[in-house]
Write a protein that holds these residues in place. Structure first.
Motif, PDB file in Angstrom:
ATOM      1  N   LEU A   1       4.641 -28.633  -5.343  1.00  0.00           N
ATOM      2  CA  LEU A   1       3.309 -28.113  -5.708  1.00  0.00           C
ATOM      3  C   LEU A   1       3.501 -26.550  -5.721  1.00  0.00           C
ATOM      4  CD1 LEU A   1       0.645 -28.848  -6.815  1.00  0.00           C
ATOM      5  CD2 LEU A   1      -0.363 -29.063  -4.401  1.00  0.00           C
ATOM      6  N   ARG A   2       3.138 -26.287  -6.864  1.00  0.00           N
ATOM      7  CA  ARG A   2       3.294 -24.774  -7.359  1.00  0.00           C
ATOM      8  C   ARG A   2       1.782 -24.250  -7.859  1.00  0.00           C
ATOM      9  NH1 ARG A   2       7.868 -26.500  -9.176  1.00  0.00           N
ATOM     10  NH2 ARG A   2       7.181 -25.758 -11.448  1.00  0.00           N
ATOM     11  N   GLU A   3       1.650 -22.853  -7.765  1.00  0.00           N
ATOM     12  CA  GLU A   3       0.363 -22.305  -8.296  1.00  0.00           C
ATOM     13  C   GLU A   3       0.540 -21.352  -9.074  1.00  0.00           C
ATOM     14  OE1 GLU A   3      -3.553 -20.742  -6.586  1.00  0.00           O
ATOM     15  OE2 GLU A   3      -3.520 -22.848  -6.334  1.00  0.00           O
ATOM     16  N   GLU A   4       0.219 -20.853 -10.274  1.00  0.00           N
ATOM     17  CA  GLU A   4       0.296 -19.889 -11.221  1.00  0.00           C
ATOM     18  C   GLU A   4      -0.750 -19.376 -11.897  1.00  0.00           C
ATOM     19  OE1 GLU A   4       3.518 -20.508 -13.706  1.00  0.00           O
ATOM     20  OE2 GLU A   4       2.824 -22.563 -14.159  1.00  0.00           O
ATOM     21  N   PRO A   5      -0.996 -18.021 -12.479  1.00  0.00           N
ATOM     22  CA  PRO A   5      -1.892 -17.775 -13.193  1.00  0.00           C
ATOM     23  C   PRO A   5      -1.803 -18.160 -14.539  1.00  0.00           C
ATOM     24  CG  PRO A   5      -0.790 -15.871 -12.394  1.00  0.00           C
ATOM     25  CD  PRO A   5      -0.300 -17.022 -11.738  1.00  0.00           C
ATOM     26  N   VAL A   6      -2.734 -18.694 -15.385  1.00  0.00           N
ATOM     27  CA  VAL A   6      -2.621 -19.100 -16.911  1.00  0.00           C
ATOM     28  C   VAL A   6      -3.988 -18.932 -17.601  1.00  0.00           C
ATOM     29  CG1 VAL A   6      -0.815 -20.940 -16.310  1.00  0.00           C
ATOM     30  CG2 VAL A   6      -3.217 -21.529 -16.075  1.00  0.00           C
TER      31      VAL A   6
ATOM     32  N   ARG B   1      -1.502 -30.130 -13.951  1.00  0.00           N
ATOM     33  CA  ARG B   1      -0.281 -30.800 -14.797  1.00  0.00           C
ATOM     34  C   ARG B   1       0.414 -31.379 -13.990  1.00  0.00           C
ATOM     35  NH1 ARG B   1       4.033 -27.403 -18.332  1.00  0.00           N
ATOM     36  NH2 ARG B   1       4.612 -26.771 -16.348  1.00  0.00           N
ATOM     37  N   HIS B   2       1.055 -32.507 -14.382  1.00  0.00           N
ATOM     38  CA  HIS B   2       1.931 -33.259 -13.489  1.00  0.00           C
ATOM     39  C   HIS B   2       3.110 -33.757 -14.317  1.00  0.00           C
ATOM     40  CE1 HIS B   2      -1.817 -34.339 -11.551  1.00  0.00           C
ATOM     41  NE2 HIS B   2      -1.322 -34.781 -10.523  1.00  0.00           N
ATOM     42  N   ARG B   3       4.214 -33.416 -13.936  1.00  0.00           N
ATOM     43  CA  ARG B   3       5.436 -33.816 -14.645  1.00  0.00           C
ATOM     44  C   ARG B   3       6.225 -34.776 -13.557  1.00  0.00           C
ATOM     45  NH1 ARG B   3       7.218 -30.740 -19.133  1.00  0.00           N
ATOM     46  NH2 ARG B   3       8.723 -32.277 -19.357  1.00  0.00           N
TER      47      ARG B   3
ATOM     48  N   LEU C   1      -4.761 -30.406  -2.260  1.00  0.00           N
ATOM     49  CA  LEU C   1      -3.261 -30.620  -1.464  1.00  0.00           C
ATOM     50  C   LEU C   1      -2.673 -29.115  -1.251  1.00  0.00           C
ATOM     51  CD1 LEU C   1      -2.108 -33.267  -3.924  1.00  0.00           C
ATOM     52  CD2 LEU C   1      -3.279 -33.579  -1.640  1.00  0.00           C
ATOM     53  N   PRO C   2      -1.865 -29.160  -0.118  1.00  0.00           N
ATOM     54  CA  PRO C   2      -1.078 -27.919   0.072  1.00  0.00           C
ATOM     55  C   PRO C   2      -0.090 -27.645  -0.729  1.00  0.00           C
ATOM     56  CG  PRO C   2      -1.302 -29.505   2.090  1.00  0.00           C
ATOM     57  CD  PRO C   2      -1.768 -30.208   0.724  1.00  0.00           C
ATOM     58  N   LEU C   3       0.183 -26.277  -1.049  1.00  0.00           N
ATOM     59  CA  LEU C   3       1.256 -25.854  -1.974  1.00  0.00           C
ATOM     60  C   LEU C   3       2.555 -25.894  -1.358  1.00  0.00           C
ATOM     61  CD1 LEU C   3      -0.367 -22.402  -3.193  1.00  0.00           C
ATOM     62  CD2 LEU C   3      -0.046 -24.730  -4.609  1.00  0.00           C
ATOM     63  N   GLY C   4       3.651 -26.031  -1.870  1.00  0.00           N
ATOM     64  CA  GLY C   4       4.859 -25.987  -1.513  1.00  0.00           C
ATOM     65  C   GLY C   4       5.809 -27.433  -1.714  1.00  0.00           C
ATOM     66  N   PRO C   5       6.880 -27.574  -1.284  1.00  0.00           N
ATOM     67  CA  PRO C   5       7.701 -28.724  -1.316  1.00  0.00           C
ATOM     68  C   PRO C   5       7.405 -29.905  -0.514  1.00  0.00           C
ATOM     69  CG  PRO C   5       9.058 -27.194  -0.108  1.00  0.00           C
ATOM     70  CD  PRO C   5       7.632 -26.268  -0.562  1.00  0.00           C
ATOM     71  N   GLY C   6       7.738 -31.029  -0.825  1.00  0.00           N
ATOM     72  CA  GLY C   6       7.332 -32.175   0.309  1.00  0.00           C
ATOM     73  C   GLY C   6       8.152 -33.451  -0.329  1.00  0.00           C
ATOM     74  N   PRO C   7       7.787 -34.463   0.429  1.00  0.00           N
ATOM     75  CA  PRO C   7       8.368 -35.751  -0.060  1.00  0.00           C
ATOM     76  C   PRO C   7       8.038 -36.136  -1.310  1.00  0.00           C
ATOM     77  CG  PRO C   7       6.749 -36.246   1.824  1.00  0.00           C
ATOM     78  CD  PRO C   7       6.809 -34.538   1.436  1.00  0.00           C
ATOM     79  N   LEU C   8       6.902 -35.788  -1.898  1.00  0.00           N
ATOM     80  CA  LEU C   8       6.591 -36.399  -3.371  1.00  0.00           C
ATOM     81  C   LEU C   8       6.940 -35.356  -4.244  1.00  0.00           C
ATOM     82  CD1 LEU C   8       2.891 -37.555  -2.471  1.00  0.00           C
ATOM     83  CD2 LEU C   8       5.165 -38.778  -2.154  1.00  0.00           C
TER      84      LEU C   8
ATOM     85  N   ARG D   1       8.533 -20.700  -6.653  1.00  0.00           N
ATOM     86  CA  ARG D   1       7.215 -20.628  -5.900  1.00  0.00           C
ATOM     87  C   ARG D   1       6.905 -19.393  -4.919  1.00  0.00           C
ATOM     88  NH1 ARG D   1       6.972 -21.946  -0.365  1.00  0.00           N
ATOM     89  NH2 ARG D   1       9.439 -22.314  -0.298  1.00  0.00           N
ATOM     90  N   PRO D   2       5.795 -18.898  -4.756  1.00  0.00           N
ATOM     91  CA  PRO D   2       5.450 -17.863  -3.878  1.00  0.00           C
ATOM     92  C   PRO D   2       5.892 -17.939  -2.710  1.00  0.00           C
ATOM     93  CG  PRO D   2       3.618 -18.503  -5.233  1.00  0.00           C
ATOM     94  CD  PRO D   2       4.262 -19.492  -5.494  1.00  0.00           C
ATOM     95  N   ASP D   3       6.489 -16.845  -2.085  1.00  0.00           N
ATOM     96  CA  ASP D   3       7.176 -16.598  -0.994  1.00  0.00           C
ATOM     97  C   ASP D   3       6.308 -17.023   0.478  1.00  0.00           C
ATOM     98  OD1 ASP D   3       9.092 -13.695  -1.600  1.00  0.00           O
ATOM     99  OD2 ASP D   3       9.462 -15.830  -1.895  1.00  0.00           O
ATOM    100  N   ASP D   4       4.888 -16.667   0.060  1.00  0.00           N
ATOM    101  CA  ASP D   4       3.956 -16.893   1.269  1.00  0.00           C
ATOM    102  C   ASP D   4       3.359 -18.425   1.111  1.00  0.00           C
ATOM    103  OD1 ASP D   4       1.121 -15.104  -0.116  1.00  0.00           O
ATOM    104  OD2 ASP D   4       2.485 -16.413  -1.107  1.00  0.00           O
ATOM    105  N   ALA D   5       3.591 -19.206   0.071  1.00  0.00           N
ATOM    106  CA  ALA D   5       3.278 -20.598  -0.153  1.00  0.00           C
ATOM    107  C   ALA D   5       3.706 -21.139   1.034  1.00  0.00           C
ATOM    108  CB  ALA D   5       3.456 -21.391  -1.540  1.00  0.00           C
TER     109      ALA D   5
END
Length: 451
Positions: A304-309, A320-322, A294-301, A175-179
Motif C-alpha cells: 500500500l503506497r500513497e502519492e499526491p495526485v 485504486r486497486h490492482r 490501513l497502514p502504508l507499506g508492504p505486507g501479506p496482501l 514507497r516513501p522511506d518513512d512509510a
C-alpha cells in the motif's frame, strides 16, 4: 420462488474442504450437495434427520432447491443429474422417490463403464473424461451429478513479469522511506505474527514470494473491467479480493473470486471467508475497507503506497486497486465417504427403499484451469449403492479330472407346455469311455454354424 440455501452450502463446503486439507485442489461442494439433496426424500426416521443435519436444511427444502437449480439450468454452468438402476432391481420400490426427482434428472438402466465415461464427457464439455467410480456386479443404484463451465473473461488480464508477484517488485522502491513496513489490514481480525505460517502455497518471502522466483509471467488485472478490494472478514481477518467477470449470455454471467489472506491463516478459514463474501461479491464489494484506514507499506496482501495526485474525488482521497495473480490448474479425485459428508446416510436411505442392506461408494472427479483469457472447470460426482459383501467364510475349489475310464449318458430334457414331458430325464445314449483321442480338426476351429 424457492430460496437457495447459500448458508447451508457454505457449511457443507467447509466440511468438504476441511476433509481435503490445505493441499492444492479443486472441488465442487455444490455437486456433492446436489446428490445428497436428490437422495434426501428417500430417507426416513433417523437417517432423514442425519441428512438434514449434513445438508443444513430439511430434506424437502434441499430437494426443492436442487430442483430449482437443475430444472432451470444456467447458460454458463451446464448441469446434469442421473439416477440409474441395475436391471432386475424392483422398480416399484423406487417409483415414489423417482417421481419426485427433478424433471431434468435422467433415469434408467445402469450404463456400463464406457457409457458412464461418455456421460461424464458429454456433461462436462469434455473436461472430465472418466466417471469417478467403476461399475461392478454389486452396484444396485447409481446417482450422478455433473457441473461445468468454460468462459472467457469480459476483459482479459494483462501479462507482466513474474517478479510483479513478489515483494521484490522494483516499483516498491517508490514507497516513501518513512512509510511503515506494515501489512494492510493488520489491525483487523486475529492478531498474527508477520512470520512463516503453514504451507498455504506462499513462498518463504511472503505472499507470492516463492512463486515470483518460479514464474516468468503472471497476470495483472486491467486498468478497467475487473474489481479488487480489501475486505474485513471473521476468522480470516482482512483479505484481498479480486473479481473477474465472464462475458454474459442472456443476462446470466459468472464471476470468479480470488481471495487472499495472511499466509498464517488456514486454508479452511480463507475458503470460508470466500463463501461468506460470494453472494454479495457478484454485484458489489462487501465488507470493503478503505485504504485510508490501513497502514502504508508492504505486507501479506500486497503493498500500500500513497502519492499526491490530481483527483476529482469529493473528499480529495482517491483509491485504486490492482491485482497480480498467477495462472493455475488443478485436477483431482476426492473420496466422499468420510464421516460428516452425508453419503453413508444416502446408502442407508437407498437401502431402506430397496429393502436390503447396502454399502456406498462416492467420489468426485474435478478439473479447473485459470488463465489470461478465461476460466474452465468441471466436476462429476458419483455415488453407488452396493449390495453388502457376504460374511467371511472358507471356500474350497475342486478341479475334476476325467483321466481314466468313465461313464457318459445323454439325457433328454422336455419342458414343452411348461411341465415335464414324456422325454424329460430319459437317457437316450450311454457310453463307457476307455479310449480317449486327440481333438479332431473341426474341434480346433470355430464352428461354421450350430448343429
Amino acid at each position: 420462488m424457492t430460496t437457495i440455501p447459500y448458508d447451508p452450502l457454505a457449511r457443507y463446503a467447509a466440511r468438504l474442504h476441511a476433509d481435503l486439507g490445505g493441499r492444492h485442489h479443486v472441488a465442487s461442494p455444490l455437486g456433492a450437495w446436489l446428490l445428497l439433496a436428490l437422495a434426501a426424500p428417500a430417507a426416513t426416521g433417523a437417517v432423514r434427520d442425519e441428512l438434514a443435519e449434513v445438508l443444513g436444511v430439511d430434506g424437502e427444502t434441499a430437494a426443492a432447491a436442487a430442483t430449482a437449480l437443475l430444472d432451470r439450468p444456467h447458460p454458463l454452468v451446464p448441469s446434469a443429474t442421473a439416477v440409474w438402476h441395475r436391471p432386475g432391481t424392483d422398480p416399484d420400490r423406487l417409483a415414489g422417490w423417482w417421481h419426485g426427482l427433478p424433471r431434468s434428472t435422467a433415469t434408467g438402466p445402469l450404463p456400463d463403464r464406457a457409457g458412464l465415461d461418455a456421460w461424464a464427457r458429454e456433461h462436462t464439455v469434455g473436461l472430465v473424461d472418466r466417471f469417478p467410480l467403476t461399475v461392478s456386479p454389486r452396484v444396485l443404484l447409481a446417482l450422478a451429478s455433473a457441473l461445468a463451465t468454460r468462459i472467457s473473461w469480459a476483459t482479459p488480464f494483462d501479462l507482466v513479469p513474474g517478479a510483479a508477484l513478489g515483494p521484490d517488485d522494483p516499483r516498491d522502491a517508490t514507497r516513501p522511506d518513512d512509510a511503515p513496513a506494515h501489512r494492510p489490514g493488520a489491525g483487523h481480525g486475529p492478531d498474527r505474527e508477520h512470520g512463516h505460517g503453514p504451507d498455504q502455497g506462499h513462498g518463504p518471502a511472503g505472499p507470492g514470494g516463492g512463486w515470483a522466483g518460479r514464474l516468468s509471467r503472471v497476470l495483472r488485472s486491467p486498468e478497467h473491467g475487473h474489481r479488487a478490494w480489501i475486505a474485513a472478514t471473521g476468522p480470516a481477518g482482512d483479505v484481498a479480493v479480486h473479481a473477474a467477470a465472464a462475458v454474459e449470455h442472456d443476462g446470466a454471467g459468472l464471476v470468479v473470486l480470488s481471495v487472499l489472506a495472511d499466509p498464517t491463516v488456514p486454508a479452511a478459514d480463507v475458503l470460508a471467508a470466500g463463501y461468506a463474501l460470494a453472494g454479495a461479491a457478484v454485484d458489489g464489494e462487501p465488507a470493503r475497507r478503505s485504504l485510508f484506514d490501513l497502514p502504508l507499506g508492504p505486507g501479506p496482501l500486497g503493498t500500500l503506497r500513497e502519492e499526491p495526485v490530481r483527483t476529482a474525488a469529493r473528499d480529495g482521497r482517491e483509491e485504486r486497486h490492482r491485482a497480480v495473480l498467477p495462472c493455475w490448474s488443478a485436477r483431482d479425485e476426492h473420496d466422499l465417504t468420510a464421516p460428516g459428508l452425508g453419503f453413508a446416510a444416502v446408502g442407508r436411505a437407498l437401502g431402506g427403499l430397496l429393502g436390503v442392506d447396502v454399502g456406498v461408494e462416492a467420489r468426485q472427479a474435478t478439473v479447473a484451469h485459470y488463465g489470461r483469457y478465461g476460466f474452465e472447470a468441471a466436476a462429476v460426482t458419483g455415488a453407488f449403492a452396493l449390495t453388502s459383501l457376504p460374511p467371511q467364510g472358507v471356500r474350497r475349489s475342486a478341479e475334476l479330472r476325467f483321466g481314466h475310464p468313465y461313464a457318459v449318458l445323454a439325457v433328454a430334457t422336455d419342458h414343452r407346455g411348461g411341465e415335464p414331458g414324456p422325454w424329460h430325464g430319459l437317457p437316450v445314449f450311454s457310453a463307457w469311455v476307455a479310449e480317449p483321442r486327440e481333438p479332431a480338426d473341426t474341434d480346433l476351429v470355430d464352428p461354421v454354424e450350430s448343429w
